[in-house]
Design an enzyme around this catalytic site. Structure first.
Site, PDB file in Angstrom:
ATOM      1  N   GLU A  93      33.001 -37.856  33.562  1.00 38.21           N
ATOM      2  CA  GLU A  93      31.656 -37.331  33.895  1.00 38.21           C
ATOM      3  C   GLU A  93      31.203 -37.870  35.241  1.00 38.21           C
ATOM      4  O   GLU A  93      30.707 -37.137  36.109  1.00 38.21           O
ATOM      5  CB  GLU A  93      30.641 -37.766  32.833  1.00 38.21           C
ATOM      6  CG  GLU A  93      30.465 -36.822  31.688  1.00 38.21           C
ATOM      7  CD  GLU A  93      29.329 -37.269  30.757  1.00 38.21           C
ATOM      8  OE1 GLU A  93      29.125 -36.591  29.754  1.00 38.21           O
ATOM      9  OE2 GLU A  93      28.668 -38.280  31.063  1.00 38.21           O
ATOM     10  N   GLY A 224     -17.265 -21.916  38.154  1.00 36.39           N
ATOM     11  CA  GLY A 224     -17.312 -20.689  38.943  1.00 36.39           C
ATOM     12  C   GLY A 224     -17.265 -19.486  38.016  1.00 36.39           C
ATOM     13  O   GLY A 224     -17.062 -19.607  36.805  1.00 36.39           O
ATOM     14  N   GLY A 227     -12.510 -15.345  36.295  1.00 32.63           N
ATOM     15  CA  GLY A 227     -11.466 -14.720  37.091  1.00 32.63           C
ATOM     16  C   GLY A 227     -11.326 -15.277  38.486  1.00 32.63           C
ATOM     17  O   GLY A 227     -10.553 -14.756  39.293  1.00 32.63           O
TER      18      GLY A 227
END
Length: 1134
Positions: A93, A224, A227
């Site tokens: 490995e 806010g 969206g």
């Protein structure tokens, strides 16, 4: 509800990697301990980690799956434990890892219970392991030697040594943070296909609020409208900083989860993440709170609560700052700012929309899959982007809707549809905020959305319009709407996003297909339909018709009889042939200009009425007898020229404002006016027929008393009682000869005093010499009285708060204006019209706040002193026939707005030459640095546009080619020159209503005559040809919504109108334009030299004729007015 703490996706830069990290370890040593804990923490942080299956290790040959996993991993963590080298599997490995990652430098070694030098030199347990390998494979075996080389290389890399840490949790935390800091920059919020626009700046602003280095607990609020991208920003912040915290939790859509499942569910969700258990048993909120506090009290926690809508959610889920360990950051997103304020969140961050460039990029990405619109679709794309108003969700929705639609007709059709019906996705999202309002808040929201005029908190001295309809309930409701991101308030104006406004309008439209069945009417066609067809119903609560121009109509006013719930009626610029026989008694706000009847309907009972305005109406009296209306606060009947008498005021004791300005035939003032104890504003300005007023009044709250222009009024009342708030007293232009004895007491509160054009028998100089007199507007007496003005003029230097000084027609001679006038440090307006001085004091240039100086009709004035360089300056020298030279403009780098009006100044033009004067001013403009000009205007005599303006056309318009922004950075603006001449047929010029005679010239662009696309110049009477010259910088006249290099030309149109009754109109005969470049200076110097030597005999020959015409025009103007100077009581000039 999703608990999104695990899911992250790599960006396009990381698409080649299937795994973020490959774990290489000796299972026998660490699989069930250290490596397992490390793997879990990596996964929890969203770092995709490959860990081999224990079944794969049973063979000796490394499996193809592992080789492939190594190739598909970006990083490798190698856990070098005591028995690591005994496994040929691990060593193979490691060789593969070095082969794939050595050059990239993405190998991270961990020396777990081993000395790094033992690994590097294969000592200790590593030496024993290699002795076994050599016995098995033989000494000098190439593969074994390769393993030795791999261990030497990996042991030489920087890594972690477990013996340096007291607890394994410490080393694991450090490893995960280090790896996350390398991995997370390549991640995006919602996957490789999602592009974020406009988030860089917002992230930087949030990062300042987070202040991650501060050793404290912080609550960060992001609020806010729906969206706008609050969740996106919160996720971005979460992904960027989560690796720095002990515990990270992101709770999606708290509002919905709370509504669907309750607070117990939310506490269980938090606890399941804290405890890493799926089925946490919580029986009630309070036990859940106690459990949460125990779990987080000593941990650095990053907790995001998305879309919170109630204070209770914060109280129960995050409580106080002392719940959490130091360095914790709690991020809350909401539509309702009040939720944050109530919970003590300091400095909530308001998330605003995208700017124009960002909006167009986002729309283009969704519509075209690229950052700019295709050439043929630029105009349409900008229209859609403008419609969305920087709203990210709307931009994405509209762009996606138009993706693959390649027909311009389809785009035009979609845009037209939006004007009538909002997009359903956007509408439904925004309507969530509306649905959460109570009944009163919904009513006020719909009024603001539908009625444009309701978006002004104050209109001059008027109170809040909505307050007239809803009384004081509106104030609280407005705050609620602002807190819920449905509107914003700035500078006494209400601002509502276009999508929010359209959502409100659509809600009203959905009430009924028939306009007469809706609660509010605001569209012209709908209102005309209702009153033409008599389709009104009791559903109608408000009507607002605000026409731009006066329009005649034939309505069926019987429609009012069905509108029993009508509270608001606003009709502007509508002329009807007949008036109403009925008005609803429910009316609270009645504003109807050009009201056609001679009085209000006899059956109308104004019990609920708070404001009554019938400007320019046809009434001759308001009502007969006594009408009870204790709520009525304001009456405005201005310019109702048929009005002969005021109403009986007995039944309206709470009236605060009475405006009868311009009611020229008003004679009878009902004596009950003295009962108006709460009156604040008394305005009888220019009521020229009034001869007398009550002898005394007792009005404790009176602030304004204005009878200026009442030319037959000889006496004003004594102000008795406790009148202490009178701030404005205007009696100029009246026939008053004596001030009331109460004047000395009143002068202590005065801030505006107008005594212009009147003769006071005993001038009370002692009153004006008080240095504590707070004065902002001060008109002095004319030089008709025997007492000299010298004592009063000498005291002017003490009035440091003086903002306006008018010394018009005072017969002031040379030297009588004090030299220390420059000490008036607050002076903004200086009027010296019609005097006899030759020069003015040089100290005028010290007036650092001066905006206007007017020396019109000063026939002997020869020269003006140096002018101050203020932010804006207008100089009026009209009819100064002895003026030898026009004043030089001040340093324009410090005076970005300059306007000189030199109408009929023939001597100055004769001495300088109009061409030379124009060229020299252009040269001065080009030489000023930095170039900060906003506008520059001159009006001077002249009959020919100079030839330097190389683009000239006959008539009232000119089209100028635009240079390329990219190729011509040296152009700085446009110069315009147009020839204005007296109109042969003044009746052909459109008229506007105003008391002062003048003509307006509009220079329009952007295909309209409103907004930023126009420049308005007011011109008094001219007796010969004049030139109007203007310079506009490119940033102000660049067409709106025009991408750079897509607009190749611009059309300037000049429009003229004049006041009603003005017998001397004008017209634009010729236009000239030229783009102004930095390098034009040399050419202008040449033109100046040529024009200086040229003849100016044209003016010398015509001087006598023009002077005679000017005298005649002046005489006509003087006979058309009475009581004072021509515009002393009007604002046209200012």
């Amino acid at each position: 509800m999703a608990l999104s703490t695990q899911v992250r996706a790599s960006s396009s830069s990381a698409l080649q990697w299937k795994y973020d990290v490959f774990l290489s370890f000796r299972g026998e040593d660490t699989r069930k301990g250290f490596t397992d804990y490390l793997y879990i923490e990596l996964q929890r942080q969203g770092i995709r980690t490959f860990r081999d299956d224990p079944q794969l290790e049973r063979g000796t040959a490394i499996s193809p799956e592992l080789l492939t996993a190594i190739e598909q991993s970006r990083f490798a963590i190698v856990v070098l434990s005591p028995k690591y080298a005994t496994s040929t599997w691990c060593l193979r490995e490691l060789s593969k890892i070095l082969e794939c990652m050595e050059e990239r430098g993405t190998i991270l070694p961990i020396f777990y219970e081993v000395d790094p030098s033992h690994v590097r030199h294969q000592r200790g347990s590593f030496a024993e392991a290699f002795q076994e390998h050599e016995e098995k494979f033989g000494v000098g075996n190439k593969e074994v030697e390769g393993w030795r080389d791999a261990l030497t290389k990996v042991a030489s890399l920087a890594g972690w040594t477990s013996e340096s840490y007291r607890y394994e949790t410490q080393i694991i935390k450090e490893i995960v943070q280090e790896l996350w800091s390398k991995v997370h920059p390549s991640l995006t919020v919602f996957g490789s296909s999602e592009k974020l626009f406009g988030m860089d700046t917002k992230w930087e602003e949030i990062d300042v609020l987070l202040d991650k280095e501060a050793n404290d607990v912080r609550f960060i609020g992001i609020w806010g409208m729906g969206g706008m991208g609050k969740t996106t920003l919160a996720r971005l912040v979460y992904e960027k900083i989560s690796y720095q915290f002990d515990v990270c939790i992101f709770l999606d859509d708290v509002r919905k989860a709370h509504a669907d499942h309750g607070l117990v569910y939310l506490t269980k969700t938090i606890l399941s993440q804290l405890l890493k258990e799926e089925n946490v048993q919580v029986w009630n909120v309070y036990s859940g709170i106690a459990w949460i506090k125990r779990c987080v009290c000593n941990k650095a926690v990053l907790l995001v609560l998305d879309n919170v809508d109630q204070s209770e959610q914060l109280e129960k889920l995050v409580g106080e700052k002392d719940w959490f360990g130091l360095r914790s950051r709690i991020i809350i997103t909401t539509r309702n700012q009040l939720v944050l304020v109530t919970h003590g969140v300091e400095k909530p961050y308001e998330l605003k929309g995208l700017n124009n460039d960002e909006a167009l990029q986002l729309f283009s990405w969704k519509a075209f899959r690229k950052y700019e619109p295709e050439v043929d679709y630029v105009k349409h794309s900008m229209s859609f982007a403008r419609y969305a108003g920087g709203h990210p969700l709307a931009l994405k929705t509209l762009g996606s809707l138009l993706y693959n639609k390649r027909s311009l007709h389809s785009w035009s059709s979609a845009l037209a549809k939006l004007q009538n019906t909002p997009d359903k996705t956007v509408f439904d999202l925004l309507k969530v905020s509306y649905d959460e309002l109570d009944k009163m808040e919904k009513k006020i929201f719909l009024d603001i959305a539908c009625f444009r005029r309701f978006r002004r908190l104050y209109d001059d001295d008027d109170e809040f319009m909505i307050e007239q309809v809803y009384k004081f309930e509106s104030r609280i409701a407005i705050d609620v709407l602002a807190d819920r991101s449905l509107l914003t308030i700035s500078h006494n104006h209400i601002y509502m996003h276009d999508l929010i406004r359209e959502m409100g309008c659509e809600i009203v439209r959905q009430e009924n297909e028939e306009p007469g069945g809706r609660s509010r009417l605001w569209l012209r066609n709908d209102i005309f339909h209702v009153f033409t067809n008599n389709t009104g119903t009791e559903a109608i609560e408000g009507i607002l018709l605000d026409l731009a121009e006066l329009e005649e109509a034939d309505w069926n006013l019987e429609a009012f009889s069905k509108m029993c719930k009508l509270k608001l009626l606003y009709l502007h610029n509508l002329k009807l042939s007949v008036g109403p026989k009925f008005l609803p008694n429910a009316l609270r706000f009645l504003n109807w200009s050009w009201y056609p009847s001679k009085s209000l309907p006899p059956c109308f009972q104004p019990d609920e009425l708070t404001e009554l305005s019938l400007v320019h109406s046809n009434i001759d009296h308001l009502w007969n007898g006594i009408k009870c209306s204790r709520n009525l606060k304001s009456i405005d009947l201005s310019y109702s020229i048929n009005l002969t008498r005021t109403p009986d005021f007995t039944g309206i004791p709470n009236l605060e404002k009475l405006v009868l300005e311009g009611c020229t035939n008003l004679v009878k003032i009902h004596p009950s006016i003295t009962l108006l104890k709460r009156l604040k504003i008394w305005n009888f300005r220019n009521c020229k027929s009034i001869k007398s007023l009550p002898s005394e009044v007792n009005m404790e709250f009176l602030e304004t008393f204005d009878v200026s222009g009442c030319s037959k009024l000889k006496m004003i009342p004594e102000f008795v009682g406790q009148t202490k708030t009178l701030s404005k007293l205007c009696i100029g232009g009246s026939a008053v000869e004596n001030l009331p004895s109460s004047f000395e007491r009143l002068s202590k509160s005065l801030v505006e005093l107008d005594l212009n054009g009147i003769v006071i028998r005993e001038q009370p100089y002692s009153l004006f010499l008080k240095q504590n007199l707070r004065v902002s507007f001060f008109g002095l007496f004319p030089r008709k009285s025997p007492c000299p003005l010298t004592p009063l003029l000498a005291s002017l230097k003490h009035f440091s708060s003086l903002t306006q000084l008018k010394l018009n027609d005072c017969n002031l001679c040379e030297g009588e204006i004090p030299n220390d006038i420059g000490y008036l440090s607050s002076l903004e307006l200086l009027q010296l019209r019609g005097n006899n001085f030759v020069n003015l004091p040089a100290s005028i240039h010290l007036l650092s706040k001066l905006k206007r100086i007017n020396v019109e009709n000063c026939k002997r004035l020869q020269q003006l002193p140096e002018l101050p360089a203020t932010d804006e300056l207008r100089v009026v020298t009209d009819n100064c026939t002895s003026l030898q030279v026009f004043p030089d403009p001040p340093n324009l780098s410090r005076c970005p707005e300059f306007w000189l009006s030199g109408i009929n100044c023939f001597s100055a033009v004769g001495n300088q030459g109009f061409r030379y004067f124009l060229y020299s001013r252009l040269k001065q403009l080009l030489e000023e640095t930095p170039w900060s000009l906003y506008y520059f205007r001159l009006v001077i005599p002249g009959s020919e546009i100079p030839e330097w303006f190389n683009n000239q056309s006959v008539g009232d318009s000119v089209i100028e080619k635009l240079p390329s922004y990219a190729c011509n950075s040296k152009w700085i603006g446009v110069a315009l020159c147009f020839l204005i001449v007296p109109q042969d047929n003044p009746s052909a010029v459109p008229e506007v209503r105003h008391l002062d005679p003048f003509t307006r010239v509009f220079c329009c662009w952007n295909k309209n005559c409103s907004g930023h696309g126009r420049l308005v110049t007011t011109v008094k009477q001219i007796v010969s040809d004049h030139l109007l010259f203007a310079v506009l910088p490119k940033f102000i006249w660049k067409p709106q919504n025009c991408l750079e290099d897509t607009c190749t030309e611009i059309k300037f149109v000049f429009v003229v109108d004049q006041t009603v009754g003005n017998s001397r109109g004008l017209q634009v005969k010729k236009c000239g334009a030229r783009i102004l470049y930095e390098h034009d200076t040399e050419e202008l110097i040449s033109k100046m030299n040529q024009s200086k030597s040229s003849s100016i005999s044209l003016y010398e020959e015509a001087m006598d004729e023009q002077e005679g015409a000017m005298v005649k025009a002046t005489q006509e103007a003087s006979t058309s007015r009475s009581g004072g100077s021509d515009d002393e009581y009007h604002s046209a000039e200012e």
